[in-house]
Enzyme design. Structure first.
Site, PDB file in Angstrom:
ATOM      1  N   SER A  67       0.835  -1.209   0.000  1.00 17.94           N
ATOM      2  CA  SER A  67       0.000   0.000   0.000  1.00 17.94           C
ATOM      3  C   SER A  67       0.868   1.257   0.000  1.00 17.94           C
ATOM      4  O   SER A  67       0.526   2.256  -0.622  1.00 17.94           O
ATOM      5  CB  SER A  67      -0.975   0.001   1.180  1.00 17.94           C
ATOM      6  N   ASN A  68       2.004   1.217   0.692  1.00 15.48           N
ATOM      7  CA  ASN A  68       2.905   2.387   0.666  1.00 15.48           C
ATOM      8  C   ASN A  68       3.512   2.566  -0.721  1.00 15.48           C
ATOM      9  O   ASN A  68       3.589   3.675  -1.228  1.00 15.48           O
ATOM     10  CB  ASN A  68       4.020   2.226   1.708  1.00 15.48           C
TER      11      ASN A  68
ATOM     12  N   LEU B  61      11.498  -6.548   4.604  1.00 10.69           N
ATOM     13  CA  LEU B  61      11.881  -7.015   5.932  1.00 10.69           C
ATOM     14  C   LEU B  61      13.276  -7.620   6.038  1.00 10.69           C
ATOM     15  O   LEU B  61      13.706  -8.004   7.118  1.00 10.69           O
ATOM     16  CB  LEU B  61      10.824  -8.012   6.445  1.00 10.69           C
TER      17      LEU B  61
ATOM     18  N   ILE C 155      19.491  -4.784   4.964  1.00 12.19           N
ATOM     19  CA  ILE C 155      20.147  -4.389   3.715  1.00 12.19           C
ATOM     20  C   ILE C 155      21.641  -4.699   3.828  1.00 12.19           C
ATOM     21  O   ILE C 155      22.303  -4.260   4.772  1.00 12.19           O
ATOM     22  CB  ILE C 155      19.911  -2.885   3.429  1.00 12.19           C
TER      23      ILE C 155
ATOM     24  N   HIS D 273       9.193   2.897   9.341  1.00  8.29           N
ATOM     25  CA  HIS D 273       8.946   1.943  10.418  1.00  8.29           C
ATOM     26  C   HIS D 273       7.645   2.340  11.112  1.00  8.29           C
ATOM     27  O   HIS D 273       7.433   3.523  11.396  1.00  8.29           O
ATOM     28  CB  HIS D 273      10.122   1.959  11.407  1.00  8.29           C
TER      29      HIS D 273
ATOM     30  N   GLU E 132       1.302   6.794   7.287  1.00 10.92           N
ATOM     31  CA  GLU E 132       2.376   6.464   6.326  1.00 10.92           C
ATOM     32  C   GLU E 132       2.039   6.996   4.934  1.00 10.92           C
ATOM     33  O   GLU E 132       2.867   7.633   4.283  1.00 10.92           O
ATOM     34  CB  GLU E 132       2.581   4.946   6.270  1.00 10.92           C
TER      35      GLU E 132
HETATM   36  C1  GAR Z   1       4.164  -0.761   6.741  1.00  7.47           C
HETATM   37  O1  GAR Z   1       3.312  -0.470   7.792  1.00  7.47           O
HETATM   38  C2  GAR Z   1       5.608  -0.509   7.122  1.00  7.47           C
HETATM   39  O2  GAR Z   1       5.757   0.498   8.062  1.00  7.47           O
HETATM   40  C3  GAR Z   1       5.986  -1.831   7.731  1.00  7.47           C
HETATM   41  O3  GAR Z   1       5.391  -2.790   6.876  1.00  7.47           O
HETATM   42  C4  GAR Z   1       4.150  -2.252   6.417  1.00  7.47           C
HETATM   43  C5  GAR Z   1       4.048  -2.515   4.931  1.00  7.47           C
HETATM   44  O4  GAR Z   1       2.757  -2.227   4.485  1.00  7.47           O
HETATM   45  N1  GAR Z   1       7.413  -1.977   7.797  1.00  7.47           N
HETATM   46  C6  GAR Z   1       8.039  -2.545   8.824  1.00  7.47           C
HETATM   47  O5  GAR Z   1       7.449  -3.038   9.755  1.00  7.47           O
HETATM   48  C7  GAR Z   1       9.560  -2.502   8.740  1.00  7.47           C
HETATM   49  N2  GAR Z   1      10.150  -2.848   9.987  1.00  7.47           N
HETATM   50  P1  GAR Z   1       2.449  -2.089   2.927  1.00  7.47           P
HETATM   51  O6  GAR Z   1       2.985  -3.344   2.258  1.00  7.47           O
HETATM   52  O7  GAR Z   1       0.957  -2.014   2.842  1.00  7.47           O
HETATM   53  O8  GAR Z   1       3.121  -0.871   2.421  1.00  7.47           O
END
Ligand code: GAR
Length: 288
Positions: free
Chosen positions: A113-114, A185, A188, A204, A274
């Protein structure tokens, strides 16, 4: 090799078989037609014959494979494939190598979604281009987003990412200038951090330095926040270094955690934050 081809062409097993068959039959048809046409010229078999034959089959090949691709149901694939080859001849310049454009690679392995928000935000930008989606999970939602928006995607494997070249050549080939992690996840590798100093950022879903580190991702973060009865949570956008969630924080935004909140309802609040901030923070960073 077949797996790699399936990923590269983004097709299933049956389509791959039909594509390979089309290549084989198209190649034979073009060789056959080339020889028949050469026979009409009465040129003796020698150097000239070979040169002309090669030129002829080069011209006939696209037509032959397109013809064979129709009954095998692969016309659309070959139309695009041949279009790409012709595109390479007509322009030696890769779209991504425009020196005025900043090319971003989004690394994501979840729903995306991001990634979708970031793609949408920069879709009409002349200066910033989302040039590549990098994903480590076959079937992840973000791969559909890449396909639907026509952005090339790269499915990566653990071995090559951590012990191999970390896909640096692929990033360089796509002229990637900046890397945005959006739900990616894996740690890097040093190699990438060195190649992109202060050019890799992450989001995060908590107010770092709280609730960061190994194992702290997505729902686990929200559950820990709820279990600890926090009254606020939020998002952190930070530079990436060799440790999990450790690099300098660039931006944070907060939201209230109600006593009725669950990990799921908190996740929704965090996603809203986000989506509202990540694309804007990227734009601001890159405009500096
Ligand atoms: C997001 O909430 C991001 O902050 C988190 O994964 C989600 C991905 O959502 N990232 C972490 O937890 C990194 N440690 P998305 O696939 O819908 O963008």
């Amino acid at each position: 090799m077949f797996e790699k081809l399936k990923q590269h062409w983004k097709v299933n097993g049956l389509s791959l078989i039909l594509i390979i068959t089309t290549f084989a039959l198209g190649g034979s048809l073009c060789g056959y037609a080339g020889r028949k046409l050469m026979a009409l010229t009465n040129i003796d078999k020698g150097a000239l014959w070979v040169v002309l034959y090669i030129l002829l089959v080069t011209l006939l090949w696209p037509l032959s494979v397109l013809l064979v691709s129709i009954p095998l149901g692969q016309f659309n694939f070959f139309k695009k494939y041949i279009g790409k080859i012709l595109g390479r001849f007509s322009s030696t310049k890769n779209n991504n190598t425009d020196e005025f454009v900043i090319n971003i690679a989004i690394f994501a392995s979840g729903a995306g979604s991001n990634a979708a928000q970031i793609i949408q935000h920069f879709s009409s930008s002349a200066k910033i281009k989302i040039a590549l989606i990098v994903c480590n999970k076959p079937g992840a939602g973000v791969l559909n987003i890449a396909a639907n928006t026509g952005i090339p995607s790269l499915l990566i494997e653990k071995e090559q990412f951590f012990k191999g070249d970390s896909y640096l050549p692929e990033l360089q080939k796509n002229a990637i200038d900046f890397i945005v992690l959006a739900g990616f996840l894996w740690k890097i590798p040093k190699r990438l951090i060195k190649a992109y100093p202060k050019k890799i950022i992450n989001i995060h879903p908590a107010l770092l330095p709280k609730y960061g580190g190994k194992g702290m991702f997505g729902q686990h973060v929200h559950e820990a926040v709820i279990n600890n009865k926090e009254t606020e949570s939020g998002i952190s956008i930070h530079y990436v270094d060799e440790l999990y969630d450790n690099g300098a924080v660039i931006f944070q935004a907060k939201c209230i955690v109600d006593e009725n909140d669950t990990a799921e309802s908190l996740a929704k609040k965090i996603h809203l934050l986000e989506h509202a901030h990540y694309p804007k923070v990227i734009a601001e960073l890159l405009q500096k």
